[in-house]
Design a protein around this motif. Structure first.
Motif, PDB file in Angstrom:
ATOM      1  N   LEU A  26       0.826  -1.205   0.000  1.00 54.49           N
ATOM      2  CA  LEU A  26       0.000   0.000   0.000  1.00 54.49           C
ATOM      3  C   LEU A  26       0.863   1.259   0.000  1.00 54.49           C
ATOM      4  N   PHE A  27       1.914   1.256   0.812  1.00 53.30           N
ATOM      5  CA  PHE A  27       2.746   2.438   0.935  1.00 53.30           C
ATOM      6  C   PHE A  27       3.641   2.650  -0.277  1.00 53.30           C
ATOM      7  N   ALA A  28       3.737   1.649  -1.141  1.00 50.51           N
ATOM      8  CA  ALA A  28       4.497   1.793  -2.382  1.00 50.51           C
ATOM      9  C   ALA A  28       3.680   2.492  -3.474  1.00 50.51           C
ATOM     10  N   VAL A  29       2.366   2.566  -3.317  1.00 46.45           N
ATOM     11  CA  VAL A  29       1.481   3.226  -4.280  1.00 46.45           C
ATOM     12  C   VAL A  29       1.540   4.733  -4.052  1.00 46.45           C
ATOM     13  N   ASP A  30       1.606   5.506  -5.131  1.00 46.61           N
ATOM     14  CA  ASP A  30       1.586   6.962  -5.024  1.00 46.61           C
ATOM     15  C   ASP A  30       0.342   7.381  -4.242  1.00 46.61           C
ATOM     16  N   GLY A  31       0.540   8.055  -3.118  1.00 49.34           N
ATOM     17  CA  GLY A  31      -0.569   8.469  -2.265  1.00 49.34           C
ATOM     18  C   GLY A  31      -0.910   7.463  -1.179  1.00 49.34           C
ATOM     19  N   GLY A  32      -0.301   6.303  -1.193  1.00 46.38           N
ATOM     20  CA  GLY A  32      -0.604   5.280  -0.200  1.00 46.38           C
ATOM     21  C   GLY A  32      -0.037   5.583   1.173  1.00 46.38           C
ATOM     22  N   ALA A  33       1.144   6.186   1.225  1.00 56.89           N
ATOM     23  CA  ALA A  33       1.764   6.507   2.508  1.00 56.89           C
ATOM     24  C   ALA A  33       1.193   7.783   3.110  1.00 56.89           C
ATOM     25  N   ASP A  34       0.686   8.654   2.273  1.00 56.56           N
ATOM     26  CA  ASP A  34       0.127   9.926   2.732  1.00 56.56           C
ATOM     27  C   ASP A  34      -1.216  10.119   2.026  1.00 56.56           C
ATOM     28  N   PRO A  35      -2.259   9.434   2.514  1.00 52.00           N
ATOM     29  CA  PRO A  35      -3.533   9.452   1.791  1.00 52.00           C
ATOM     30  C   PRO A  35      -4.181  10.829   1.751  1.00 52.00           C
ATOM     31  N   ASP A  36      -4.886  11.069   0.668  1.00 51.42           N
ATOM     32  CA  ASP A  36      -5.681  12.279   0.517  1.00 51.42           C
ATOM     33  C   ASP A  36      -6.635  12.370   1.714  1.00 51.42           C
ATOM     34  N   ASP A  37      -6.753  13.552   2.290  1.00 55.74           N
ATOM     35  CA  ASP A  37      -7.616  13.731   3.459  1.00 55.74           C
ATOM     36  C   ASP A  37      -9.055  13.302   3.205  1.00 55.74           C
ATOM     37  N   THR A  38      -9.512  13.360   1.955  1.00 57.84           N
ATOM     38  CA  THR A  38     -10.891  12.975   1.670  1.00 57.84           C
ATOM     39  C   THR A  38     -11.099  11.464   1.760  1.00 57.84           C
ATOM     40  N   LEU A  39     -10.010  10.697   1.887  1.00 54.60           N
ATOM     41  CA  LEU A  39     -10.147   9.250   2.037  1.00 54.60           C
ATOM     42  C   LEU A  39     -10.322   8.834   3.489  1.00 54.60           C
ATOM     43  N   LEU A  40     -10.022   9.713   4.417  1.00 50.39           N
ATOM     44  CA  LEU A  40     -10.101   9.355   5.825  1.00 50.39           C
ATOM     45  C   LEU A  40     -11.471   9.719   6.385  1.00 50.39           C
ATOM     46  N   PRO A  41     -12.067   8.814   7.158  1.00 56.76           N
ATOM     47  CA  PRO A  41     -13.392   9.116   7.710  1.00 56.76           C
ATOM     48  C   PRO A  41     -13.334  10.281   8.698  1.00 56.76           C
ATOM     49  N   THR A  42     -14.378  11.078   8.700  1.00 55.68           N
ATOM     50  CA  THR A  42     -14.476  12.195   9.638  1.00 55.68           C
ATOM     51  C   THR A  42     -15.464  11.821  10.740  1.00 55.68           C
ATOM     52  N   GLY A  43     -15.418  12.509  11.831  1.00 53.09           N
ATOM     53  CA  GLY A  43     -16.353  12.251  12.921  1.00 53.09           C
ATOM     54  C   GLY A  43     -16.027  11.001  13.721  1.00 53.09           C
ATOM     55  N   VAL A  44     -14.795  10.514  13.597  1.00 55.38           N
ATOM     56  CA  VAL A  44     -14.394   9.284  14.283  1.00 55.38           C
ATOM     57  C   VAL A  44     -14.016   9.597  15.723  1.00 55.38           C
ATOM     58  N   ALA A  45     -14.658   8.902  16.646  1.00 49.63           N
ATOM     59  CA  ALA A  45     -14.358   9.081  18.067  1.00 49.63           C
ATOM     60  C   ALA A  45     -13.362   8.036  18.555  1.00 49.63           C
ATOM     61  N   ILE A  46     -13.520   6.794  18.104  1.00 50.58           N
ATOM     62  CA  ILE A  46     -12.612   5.712  18.500  1.00 50.58           C
ATOM     63  C   ILE A  46     -12.286   4.865  17.282  1.00 50.58           C
ATOM     64  N   MET A  47     -11.195   4.124  17.417  1.00 51.29           N
ATOM     65  CA  MET A  47     -10.772   3.217  16.352  1.00 51.29           C
ATOM     66  C   MET A  47     -10.689   1.811  16.929  1.00 51.29           C
ATOM     67  N   VAL A  48     -10.900   0.822  16.050  1.00 54.79           N
ATOM     68  CA  VAL A  48     -10.872  -0.580  16.464  1.00 54.79           C
ATOM     69  C   VAL A  48     -10.050  -1.347  15.438  1.00 54.79           C
ATOM     70  N   GLU A  49      -9.192  -2.230  15.931  1.00 56.77           N
ATOM     71  CA  GLU A  49      -8.449  -3.087  15.015  1.00 56.77           C
ATOM     72  C   GLU A  49      -8.126  -4.411  15.679  1.00 56.77           C
ATOM     73  N   GLY A  50      -7.748  -5.355  14.844  1.00 56.63           N
ATOM     74  CA  GLY A  50      -7.338  -6.653  15.340  1.00 56.63           C
ATOM     75  C   GLY A  50      -5.864  -6.659  15.693  1.00 56.63           C
ATOM     76  N   SER A  51      -5.419  -7.739  16.294  1.00 55.53           N
ATOM     77  CA  SER A  51      -4.041  -7.796  16.786  1.00 55.53           C
ATOM     78  C   SER A  51      -3.011  -7.798  15.662  1.00 55.53           C
ATOM     79  N   HIS A  52      -3.312  -8.415  14.507  1.00 48.09           N
ATOM     80  CA  HIS A  52      -2.339  -8.397  13.405  1.00 48.09           C
ATOM     81  C   HIS A  52      -2.099  -6.972  12.909  1.00 48.09           C
ATOM     82  N   THR A  53      -3.164  -6.206  12.753  1.00 53.02           N
ATOM     83  CA  THR A  53      -3.033  -4.818  12.304  1.00 53.02           C
ATOM     84  C   THR A  53      -2.261  -4.003  13.338  1.00 53.02           C
ATOM     85  N   TYR A  54      -2.609  -4.180  14.600  1.00 52.24           N
ATOM     86  CA  TYR A  54      -1.933  -3.454  15.673  1.00 52.24           C
ATOM     87  C   TYR A  54      -0.446  -3.797  15.720  1.00 52.24           C
ATOM     88  N   GLU A  55      -0.121  -5.078  15.680  1.00 53.26           N
ATOM     89  CA  GLU A  55       1.278  -5.492  15.738  1.00 53.26           C
ATOM     90  C   GLU A  55       2.070  -5.002  14.528  1.00 53.26           C
TER      91      GLU A  55
END
Length: 183
Positions: A26-55
């Motif tokens: 993902l980070f090798a794709v142009d824009g993958g390491a620094d995504p356009d702000d319009t791709l990130l969800p707004t209004g997020v209070a908390i985040m949830v992930e699994g252990s593989h993503t966290y690690e």
């Protein structure tokens, strides 16, 4: 009560990570390491992930040794991690570990989020558990111009078209953005 959103990037053949749980593709794709702000969800209070993503994030950003990097992605938000293991927590990060099913954890997650949204960052199986519990409201996918021979699938379960309504399609740089409302 806010929404529960699975917002992620995927390869054109539907993988979130490679066999080593890496997002380097993902980070090798142009824009993958620094995504356009319009791709990130707004209004997020908390985040949830699994252990593989966290690690993976702990390793990739070396945030235990460099806790300042934590802020770049998570900010001051609380992160809930589903894991059956004890994992390190970067200094100053609000990380809370959950065990058990998504359905059992929903009251705690919703209370922590208040009126804000819950962003399910990854992985696909965790998002599928939210879907199975009838709690997932939206799936937002940024499709990258990459194909992997195998890896962690976007959604490792069957989801029929009668459960998803396409509400948005657009191009953002090298990514195709698809947003589905879950019914």
């Amino acid at each position: 009560m806010g929404r529960i959103i699975f917002d992620t990037a995927t390869t054109i053949n539907g993988f979130l990570a490679d066999d080593d749980h890496s997002l380097a593709w993902l980070f090798a794709v142009d824009g993958g390491a620094d995504p356009d702000d319009t791709l990130l969800p707004t209004g997020v209070a908390i985040m949830v992930e699994g252990s593989h993503t966290y690690e993976w994030g702990l390793r990739e950003w070396d945030v235990v040794a460099q806790p300042g990097k934590w802020q770049e992605f998570y900010g001051d938000r609380t992160l809930f991690v589903f894991s059956s293991r004890e994992l390190p927590v970067p200094e100053g990060a609000d990380v809370r570990f959950l065990r058990g099913s998504v359905a059992e954890a929903l009251p705690e997650l919703r209370a922590a989020a208040g009126d804000g949204d819950i962003w399910v960052v990854g992985g696909g199986d965790l998002a599928g558990q939210f879907l199975d519990a009838g709690a997932l409201d939206e799936i937002a996918i940024s499709v990258a111009p990459v194909a992997l021979p195998s890896g962690a699938p976007l959604m490792p379960r069957r989801v029929e078209s009668d459960r998803l309504t396409l509400v948005e399609v657009r191009q953002v740089g090298q990514f195709a953005r698809l947003v589905y409302r879950v019914g």
